[in-house]
Design an enzyme around this catalytic site. Structure first.
Site, PDB file in Angstrom:
ATOM      1  CG  HIS A   1      -2.266  -0.730   0.769  1.00 33.96           C
ATOM      2  ND1 HIS A   1      -2.605  -1.969   1.245  1.00 33.96           N
ATOM      3  CD2 HIS A   1      -3.217  -0.401  -0.125  1.00 33.96           C
ATOM      4  CE1 HIS A   1      -3.732  -2.355   0.669  1.00 33.96           C
ATOM      5  NE2 HIS A   1      -4.128  -1.420  -0.169  1.00 33.96           N
TER       6      HIS A   1
ATOM      7  CB  CYS B   1      -9.668   0.205 -10.952  1.00 32.32           C
ATOM      8  SG  CYS B   1     -10.259  -1.084  -9.843  1.00 32.32           S
TER       9      CYS B   1
HETATM   10  C1  PEP Z   1      -6.957  -4.324  -6.736  1.00 29.57           C
HETATM   11  O1  PEP Z   1      -6.940  -5.330  -6.008  1.00 29.57           O
HETATM   12  O2  PEP Z   1      -6.404  -4.271  -7.849  1.00 29.57           O
HETATM   13  C2  PEP Z   1      -7.629  -3.091  -6.278  1.00 29.57           C
HETATM   14  C3  PEP Z   1      -7.827  -2.067  -7.090  1.00 29.57           C
HETATM   15  O3  PEP Z   1      -8.017  -3.043  -4.960  1.00 29.57           O
HETATM   16  P1  PEP Z   1      -7.023  -2.782  -3.718  1.00 29.57           P
HETATM   17  O4  PEP Z   1      -5.656  -2.460  -4.282  1.00 29.57           O
HETATM   18  O5  PEP Z   1      -7.600  -1.651  -2.939  1.00 29.57           O
HETATM   19  O6  PEP Z   1      -7.080  -4.088  -3.008  1.00 29.57           O
END
Ligand code: PEP
Ligand code: MG
Length: 532
Positions: free
Chosen positions: A182, A492
């Site tokens: 993250h 995304c």
């Molecule tokens: C993903 O898993 O690609 C996503 C967009 O969600 P997150 O990164 O918030 O898990």
């Protein structure tokens, strides 16, 4: 002094040069005294210490940066702010908890304010909150990061990253870390270059003064020779000119070399990211990660606060579609009091829609706020971690029930289009079985689940590759299902902004990508070079 060359993995693109700040480690947890008098003294000392840190920083800053810091010092000096925390301490609550909850309540109030001026102060309040907490915890972590510096550390937590000011440049170099973590995502969203996995950082007691970071190649040079520095600065100049050119074209539509129009949407992790951004640079918002609501509050903010935030995003988009994802808690995003502690493998446990269906109170409240916001623009609601069709069906029943309840009370609401994230291989393989209004591919999770390589584990970073044919095959599968059902398919995950993958992603048939605002210019320029 000889220059030190290190090679790691590129986690966030861009070039940076700056003084080195070595972080001493992650914030330790604090030993609580249990005595209100001692806790009061500790909080007073932490507030004064944080103000002194800021005063030192102001001396090194000018203009807007100095004004921002002056404002923070003024806030810290405001007795009314700390009063609530001292009252709570008197009832036996530890100093850090008391300070955190008073500041979080203040942040929630600012965030939902009508006045843009107050909303723009949210980041300052978060900064103040964390500075004082770090003082209380006896850590010199993010408060030691001054604007423009290259942070060298074993690891860095998302909150330490968020508490530092990256607007004046700087970069991150981590001994360990992962490009799918993250923090790496945040760095990419803020345009901060980052290199991970460079190996042990040891300087025999004499840390380097200067570093050159190449976030495209994944390399770092500490204490460069003058000629190396000169050449690097020349490269930075050329890169800046290329970026300026790409950014100048940000408002133009994204077209491939053979003239195909690609829909480009924005990913945002907090509504503040839209401040000063022209909606004309995008075709709408493809992902709002509503976990940000928890940054400012221990519990899910109430319906009014959520409604105000969602409406503000729709207003910003000026009629363009906005996709808001329901809370994706769990996995690597634990939320105290909501997610389950002690799961043997949280990524395979109760996260996303699984948790929402098990504990529907927070989910229902969010659906109500979303249905009310849907009156104000083309809102789409997206469910995370959907694995089997009945999860979508049950979520729809909750949405129906909330809409019916709002209507019964005469409260204005509308039905948002309900869709799913395709981020679990089971959903990608059988996407056509889901009665979804749209699909959005979450390549971060889809990659980790397909490759059995955790997104936050640097040791398996090479396997965590969205460009692997197995992952691309699943993406193609979902695109075909969307086409067969006549619904939109977007992507995304972070792969959407990785220009090394643009050609391969467009080859799957995808015609819609969602990326962070800083990536838009570069991605449009790359799309223009791809023949489909
Ligand atoms: C993903 O898993 O690609 C996503 C967009 O969600 P997150 O990164 O918030 O898990
Ligand atoms: Mg995901």
């Amino acid at each position: 002094m000889t220059e030190i060359h290190l090679t790691g993995r590129a986690a966030s693109p861009g070039l940076a040069i700056g003084p080195v700040t070595v972080l001493m480690g992650i914030v330790e947890s604090r030993r609580v005294s249990g005595d209100p008098a001692q806790e009061t003294v500790a909080l007073k000392a932490a507030v004064e210490g944080a103000a002194a840190d800021l005063a030192k920083l102001i001396k090194a800053e000018q203009g807007e940066a100095a004004d921002i810091l002056e404002f923070q010092v003024a806030m810290l000096g405001d007795d009314a702010l700390a009063e609530g925390a001292f009252d709570a301490i008197a009832t036996g609550i530890p100093a850090d908890q008391a300070w955190r909850s008073v500041l979080n309540a203040e942040i929630a109030g600012y965030r939902s304010a009508e006045d843009e001026y107050f909303r723009a102060r949210v980041a300052d309040l978060m900064d103040i909150r964390d500075r004082v907490l770090e003082r209380l915890n006896g850590s010199e972590n993010s408060s030691a990061i001054s604007g423009g510096s290259i942070v060298a550390s074993d690891e860095i937590s998302p909150s330490a990253f968020l508490a530092a000011d990256w607007r004046r440049g700087g970069a991150i170099v981590l001994a360990a870390g992962s490009s799918s973590s993250h923090v790496a995502m945040l760095a990419r969203a803020r345009g901060t270059p980052m290199v991970v996995g460079v190996g042990p950082l040891s300087w025999d007691g004499r840390p380097p003064a200067l570093a050159l970071v190449d976030g495209d190649a994944g390399t770092v040079i500490f204490d460069p020779e003058p000629e190396t520095k000169r050449q690097f600065e020349q490269r930075m100049k050329t890169a800046h000119a290329a970026h300026a050119l790409a950014d100048a074209d940000r408002a133009k539509p994204a077209l491939t070399a053979d003239g195909r129009r690609i829909t480009l949407l924005l990913n945002i992790a907090a509504p503040e990211e839209l401040t000063n951004l022209d909606p004309a640079i995008c075709d709408g918002i493809g992902l709002v990660r509503t976990e940000f609501l928890f940054e400012a509050s221990q519990a899910l903010p109430d319906e009014e606060t959520q409604f105000a935030v969602y409406r503000r995003i729709l207003d910003w988009a000026q009629g363009r579609p906005v996709t808001i994802r329901t809370l994706d808690a769990g996995g690597d995003k634990p939320i105290a009091g909501l997610t389950i502690d002690g799961e043997s493998n949280p990524f395979l446990g109760l996260r996303g829609i699984r948790l929402s269906l098990l504990r529907p109170e927070a989910f229902r409240l969010q659906l109500r706020a979303l249905a009310r916001a849907a009156v104000h623009g083309p809102l789409k609601v997206m469910l995370p971690m959907v694995t089997i069709p009945s999860e979508l069906d049950r979520a729809r029943e909750f949405l129906d029930a909330e809409i019916a309840a709002l209507r019964a009370k005469g409260i204005a609401c509308a039905r948002p289009l309900l869709g799913i994230m395709v981020e679990v291989p089971a959903a990608a393989l059988r996407a056509e079985d889901f009665d979804a209004g749209f699909y959005s591919i979450g390549s971060n999770d889809l990659t980790q689940y397909t490759m059995a390589a955790a997104r936050d584990n640097g040791m398996v970073a090479d396997l965590n590759d969205t460009g692997n044919p197995a992952v691309l095959a699943l993406i193609t599968r979902a695109v075909e299902a969307g086409r067969a059902r006549g619904v939109e398919v977007s992507l995304c995950g972070d792969a959407a902004a990785d220009i090394r993958l643009t050609k391969a992603l467009l080859a799957t048939g995808l015609t819609s990508l969602s990326v962070s605002p800083v990536a838009i210019g570069r991605l449009k320029a790359t799309i223009a070079t791809v023949k489909t």
